[in-house]
Enzyme design. Structure first.
Site, PDB file in Angstrom:
ATOM      1  N   TYR A  97       0.835  -1.210   0.000  1.00 42.02           N
ATOM      2  CA  TYR A  97       0.000   0.000   0.000  1.00 42.02           C
ATOM      3  C   TYR A  97       0.866   1.254   0.000  1.00 42.02           C
ATOM      4  CZ  TYR A  97       0.776   0.489   5.093  1.00 42.02           C
ATOM      5  OH  TYR A  97       1.331   0.637   6.341  1.00 42.02           O
ATOM      6  N   CYS A  98       0.272   2.348  -0.469  1.00 45.40           N
ATOM      7  CA  CYS A  98       0.833   3.695  -0.311  1.00 45.40           C
ATOM      8  C   CYS A  98      -0.239   4.518   0.388  1.00 45.40           C
ATOM      9  CB  CYS A  98       1.259   4.292  -1.650  1.00 45.40           C
ATOM     10  SG  CYS A  98      -0.069   4.520  -2.865  1.00 45.40           S
ATOM     11  N   TRP A  99      -0.265   5.822   0.210  1.00 45.04           N
ATOM     12  CA  TRP A  99      -1.203   6.650   0.950  1.00 45.04           C
ATOM     13  C   TRP A  99      -2.653   6.426   0.524  1.00 45.04           C
ATOM     14  CZ3 TRP A  99      -2.853   8.776   4.986  1.00 45.04           C
ATOM     15  CH2 TRP A  99      -3.731   9.855   4.991  1.00 45.04           C
ATOM     16  N   PHE A 126      -3.343   3.166   2.422  1.00 43.44           N
ATOM     17  CA  PHE A 126      -3.347   3.343   3.881  1.00 43.44           C
ATOM     18  C   PHE A 126      -4.610   4.045   4.340  1.00 43.44           C
ATOM     19  CE2 PHE A 126      -2.617   6.040   7.568  1.00 43.44           C
ATOM     20  CZ  PHE A 126      -2.073   5.158   8.484  1.00 43.44           C
TER      21      PHE A 126
END
Length: 363
Positions: A97-99, A126
């Site tokens: 995952y990223c933001w 996230f």
């Protein structure tokens, strides 16, 4: 070819099982909050992310994307892909995952797939996982709860550890909940505290426990705060009160806050663990100075310093003296006052074993 996306419908299963996550956000983002099973392997480190962000503001998206690809290319790109793939091979259930589940995580997943390793990407990133967990805390506030109360030193934490459905708020806060409650290993961020709490609540819900069992706490536990809606529900829930003789409580506190805490400082290492431990205790007492009054504070400070001197010689029993005085002259009256506010919610009283057996029968 794009990586597989993980929809929100799977979040509960992933989080409750504790699957590992690769968090490809920058270090500065990860430090603010992540999940207990996350490892931070950024696609752009903090400095690179800042440079890309500046370019985005000044020159637009295309220029920012171009800069990102220039910054992460060649040997550097290969090294980062290798790190992701090595982790995923060692942890086959890995998700990425990223933001917000956008370009960074999708690009990481694509590069991993091109390297022959599959790692699905969290849809919404996230932010989506975080929203899912906040909803879990809010839903848990509507569940039946039972608090375990009692004066300081009743060893409520170890009692909770024997109960199914128990939620150890102090463990999630890495703090024992008083001026002396700070742990040697530091404290989590508010976001990390909430994430860990929510995952615990999620597991209890999925396990089908009839009610949640928690220690009676103030809203703040050290540096973190219990989410307001959840705390308000706690305050309205019934309570079982542990009653324990003063001498036993003194020994519980000496075991946990002196013997156990000093062992934590020793495990952390450093140049002088005993000096750090001593400073920790003296600072904790100093934080109570105004509430104790100067005369009483100075007397307790002198007793604590004497006990620390004796402990350096190999005798930690002298700590029992100042602990007893602090309980009798401060903590007991403080807790008794708070308990009177909830007297109508007390449904059971007994010694440690009696409360344990009664609470076991409730769940």
């Amino acid at each position: 070819m794009a990586a597989e996306l993980v929809p929100e419908s799977e979040f509960g299963e992933l989080l409750s099982r504790g699957v590992p996550f690769i968090d490809v956000r920058a270090e500065v983002e990860f430090a603010k909050g992540a999940f207990p099973t996350s490892v931070n392997l950024p696609i752009l480190n903090s400095e690179e992310r800042a440079a890309v962000g500046t370019t985005y503001k000044q020159q637009g998206q295309d220029a920012a994307i171009e800069l990102g690809h220039r910054l992460v290319s060649g040997e550097l790109k290969a090294a980062r892909v290798d790190a992701w793939c090595d982790f995923a091979r060692a942890h086959p259930d890995t998700r990425v995952y990223c933001w917000r589940g956008g370009m960074r995580s999708n690009l990481a997943g694509q590069w991993m797939r091109e390297a022959g390793v599959e790692a699905p990407v969290i849809q919404g990133g996230f932010k989506a996982l975080r929203r899912f967990l906040i909803n879990e805390i809010e839903a848990a506030a509507a569940r039946p709860m039972l608090r375990i109360g009692g004066r300081t030193g009743c060893d409520k934490t170890s009692l909770l550890a024997r109960l199914s459905g128990a939620v150890d708020l102090e463990a999630h806060a890495n703090h024992r909940g008083s001026s002396f409650g700070r742990r040697a290993s530091g404290v989590p961020t508010q976001m990390n505290f909430e994430n860990a709490l929510a995952i615990d609540l999620l597991r209890h819900r999925r396990a089908g426990h009839r009610q949640l069992l928690l220690e009676d706490e103030s809203r703040r536990i050290g540096a973190v705060g219990i989410p307001l809606e959840f705390f308000n529900a706690m305050q309205q829930s019934p309570m079982a009160v542990v009653e324990r003789p003063l001498a036993e409580r003194v020994e519980v506190i000496r075991r946990d806050y002196i013997v156990g805490l000093y062992a934590e400082f020793c495990q952390l290492g450093g140049d002088d663990p005993f000096a750090a431990f001593s400073e920790h205790l003296l600072a904790a007492l100093a934080r109570l100075r105004k509430r104790l009054g100067m005369e009483r504070y100075q007397r307790l400070d002198a007793m604590l310093r004497s006990a620390l001197t004796a402990q350096q010689r190999g005798d930690d029993s002298e700590h029992s003296q100042w602990i007893r005085c602090l309980l009798e002259e401060y903590y007991d009256s403080q807790y008794d006052y708070q308990l009177r506010q909830f007297e109508q919610l007390v449904v059971f009283r007994g010694n440690w074993q009696e409360v344990l057996e009664w609470a076991q029968a409730q769940n």
